[in-house]
Design a protein around this motif. Structure first.
Motif, PDB file in Angstrom:
ATOM      1  N   GLN A 252       0.922  -1.165   0.099  1.00 22.56           N
ATOM      2  CA  GLN A 252       0.095  -0.058   0.023  1.00 22.56           C
ATOM      3  C   GLN A 252       0.805   1.279  -0.053  1.00 22.56           C
ATOM      4  O   GLN A 252       0.229   2.392  -0.161  1.00 22.56           O
ATOM      5  CB  GLN A 252      -0.963  -0.101   1.297  1.00 22.56           C
ATOM      6  CG  GLN A 252      -0.351  -0.065   2.577  1.00 22.56           C
ATOM      7  CD  GLN A 252       0.325  -1.040   3.233  1.00 22.56           C
ATOM      8  OE1 GLN A 252       0.134  -2.157   2.530  1.00 22.56           O
ATOM      9  NE2 GLN A 252       0.263  -1.149   4.407  1.00 22.56           N
ATOM     10  N   ARG A 253       1.940   0.948   0.260  1.00 24.94           N
ATOM     11  CA  ARG A 253       3.038   2.178   0.349  1.00 24.94           C
ATOM     12  C   ARG A 253       3.842   2.443  -1.237  1.00 24.94           C
ATOM     13  O   ARG A 253       4.624   3.482  -1.185  1.00 24.94           O
ATOM     14  CB  ARG A 253       3.944   1.961   1.271  1.00 24.94           C
ATOM     15  CG  ARG A 253       3.441   1.940   2.716  1.00 24.94           C
ATOM     16  CD  ARG A 253       4.479   2.051   3.774  1.00 24.94           C
ATOM     17  NE  ARG A 253       3.978   1.866   5.144  1.00 24.94           N
ATOM     18  CZ  ARG A 253       4.651   1.618   6.133  1.00 24.94           C
ATOM     19  NH1 ARG A 253       6.101   1.068   6.276  1.00 24.94           N
ATOM     20  NH2 ARG A 253       4.320   1.235   7.509  1.00 24.94           N
ATOM     21  N   SER A 254       3.500   1.658  -1.947  1.00 23.96           N
ATOM     22  CA  SER A 254       4.129   1.553  -3.278  1.00 23.96           C
ATOM     23  C   SER A 254       3.377   2.772  -4.002  1.00 23.96           C
ATOM     24  O   SER A 254       2.376   3.203  -4.103  1.00 23.96           O
ATOM     25  CB  SER A 254       3.693   0.272  -4.056  1.00 23.96           C
ATOM     26  OG  SER A 254       4.232  -0.751  -3.282  1.00 23.96           O
ATOM     27  N   SER A 255       4.246   3.177  -5.248  1.00 21.92           N
ATOM     28  CA  SER A 255       3.563   4.237  -5.902  1.00 21.92           C
ATOM     29  C   SER A 255       4.123   4.436  -7.441  1.00 21.92           C
ATOM     30  O   SER A 255       5.250   3.510  -7.680  1.00 21.92           O
ATOM     31  CB  SER A 255       3.966   5.452  -5.315  1.00 21.92           C
ATOM     32  OG  SER A 255       5.424   5.679  -5.073  1.00 21.92           O
ATOM     33  N   VAL A 256       3.626   4.798  -8.285  1.00 18.94           N
ATOM     34  CA  VAL A 256       3.982   4.925  -9.500  1.00 18.94           C
ATOM     35  C   VAL A 256       3.701   6.467 -10.085  1.00 18.94           C
ATOM     36  O   VAL A 256       2.748   7.200  -9.774  1.00 18.94           O
ATOM     37  CB  VAL A 256       2.829   4.343 -10.721  1.00 18.94           C
ATOM     38  CG1 VAL A 256       3.400   4.415 -12.022  1.00 18.94           C
ATOM     39  CG2 VAL A 256       3.036   2.686 -10.338  1.00 18.94           C
ATOM     40  N   GLU A 257       4.937   7.106 -10.529  1.00 13.12           N
ATOM     41  CA  GLU A 257       4.656   8.329 -11.131  1.00 13.12           C
ATOM     42  C   GLU A 257       5.323   8.566 -12.487  1.00 13.12           C
ATOM     43  O   GLU A 257       6.411   7.811 -13.074  1.00 13.12           O
ATOM     44  CB  GLU A 257       5.950   8.965 -10.369  1.00 13.12           C
ATOM     45  CG  GLU A 257       5.966  10.626 -10.271  1.00 13.12           C
ATOM     46  CD  GLU A 257       6.814  11.355  -9.580  1.00 13.12           C
ATOM     47  OE1 GLU A 257       7.237  12.269  -9.914  1.00 13.12           O
ATOM     48  OE2 GLU A 257       6.900  11.131  -8.303  1.00 13.12           O
ATOM     49  N   ALA A 258       4.600   9.007 -13.124  1.00 16.44           N
ATOM     50  CA  ALA A 258       4.882   9.205 -14.919  1.00 16.44           C
ATOM     51  C   ALA A 258       4.477  10.592 -15.279  1.00 16.44           C
ATOM     52  O   ALA A 258       3.761  11.327 -15.049  1.00 16.44           O
ATOM     53  CB  ALA A 258       3.835   8.112 -15.539  1.00 16.44           C
ATOM     54  N   ARG A 259       5.321  11.039 -16.368  1.00 13.35           N
ATOM     55  CA  ARG A 259       4.996  12.074 -17.108  1.00 13.35           C
ATOM     56  C   ARG A 259       4.983  11.750 -18.660  1.00 13.35           C
ATOM     57  O   ARG A 259       5.817  10.917 -19.188  1.00 13.35           O
ATOM     58  CB  ARG A 259       6.397  12.960 -16.988  1.00 13.35           C
ATOM     59  CG  ARG A 259       6.064  14.619 -17.788  1.00 13.35           C
ATOM     60  CD  ARG A 259       7.220  15.209 -17.342  1.00 13.35           C
ATOM     61  NE  ARG A 259       8.576  14.718 -17.567  1.00 13.35           N
ATOM     62  CZ  ARG A 259       9.172  15.326 -18.880  1.00 13.35           C
ATOM     63  NH1 ARG A 259       8.254  16.206 -19.547  1.00 13.35           N
ATOM     64  NH2 ARG A 259      10.424  14.706 -19.189  1.00 13.35           N
ATOM     65  N   ILE A 260       3.891  12.030 -19.350  1.00 12.69           N
ATOM     66  CA  ILE A 260       3.411  11.509 -20.503  1.00 12.69           C
ATOM     67  C   ILE A 260       3.479  12.857 -21.421  1.00 12.69           C
ATOM     68  O   ILE A 260       2.867  13.757 -21.090  1.00 12.69           O
ATOM     69  CB  ILE A 260       1.995  10.966 -20.549  1.00 12.69           C
ATOM     70  CG1 ILE A 260       2.098   9.721 -19.465  1.00 12.69           C
ATOM     71  CG2 ILE A 260       1.452  10.660 -21.824  1.00 12.69           C
ATOM     72  CD1 ILE A 260       0.823   9.105 -19.173  1.00 12.69           C
ATOM     73  N   ASP A 261       3.977  12.553 -22.657  1.00 12.28           N
ATOM     74  CA  ASP A 261       4.099  13.554 -23.618  1.00 12.28           C
ATOM     75  C   ASP A 261       2.616  13.700 -24.312  1.00 12.28           C
ATOM     76  O   ASP A 261       2.540  12.888 -25.279  1.00 12.28           O
ATOM     77  CB  ASP A 261       5.085  13.493 -24.526  1.00 12.28           C
ATOM     78  CG  ASP A 261       5.282  14.608 -25.542  1.00 12.28           C
ATOM     79  OD1 ASP A 261       4.712  15.403 -25.620  1.00 12.28           O
ATOM     80  OD2 ASP A 261       6.113  14.131 -26.398  1.00 12.28           O
TER      81      ASP A 261
END
Length: 70
Positions: A43-52
């Motif tokens: 539950q402490r996991s995360s995803v961070e993304a920047r999309i063009d």
């Protein structure tokens, strides 16, 4: 554990209904992304993304130009 996604081998796919008749599909390139995974506490996991957003590709240049416009 942190993973960095390879932008050359990553993409986001999208789909949208057009006039409730057909589904239009497209892809956008991922500029950069990382996944932080905590195996002991998922539950402490995360995803961070920047999309063009300008990289939209639906296979129809006129539609893509429209989607890129204001």
């Amino acid at each position: 554990m942190t993973w960095k996604l390879d932008p050359a081998h990553s993409s986001v796919t999208v789909s949208a209904r057009h006039m409730m008749i057909t589904t239009v599909r497209g892809t956008l390139k991922v500029a950069e992304a990382s996944i932080d995974f905590d195996a002991e506490h998922p539950q402490r996991s995360s995803v961070e993304a920047r999309i063009d957003a300008a990289s939209i590709d639906t296979g129809v240049e006129q539609r893509d130009a429209h989607l890129r416009s204001p």
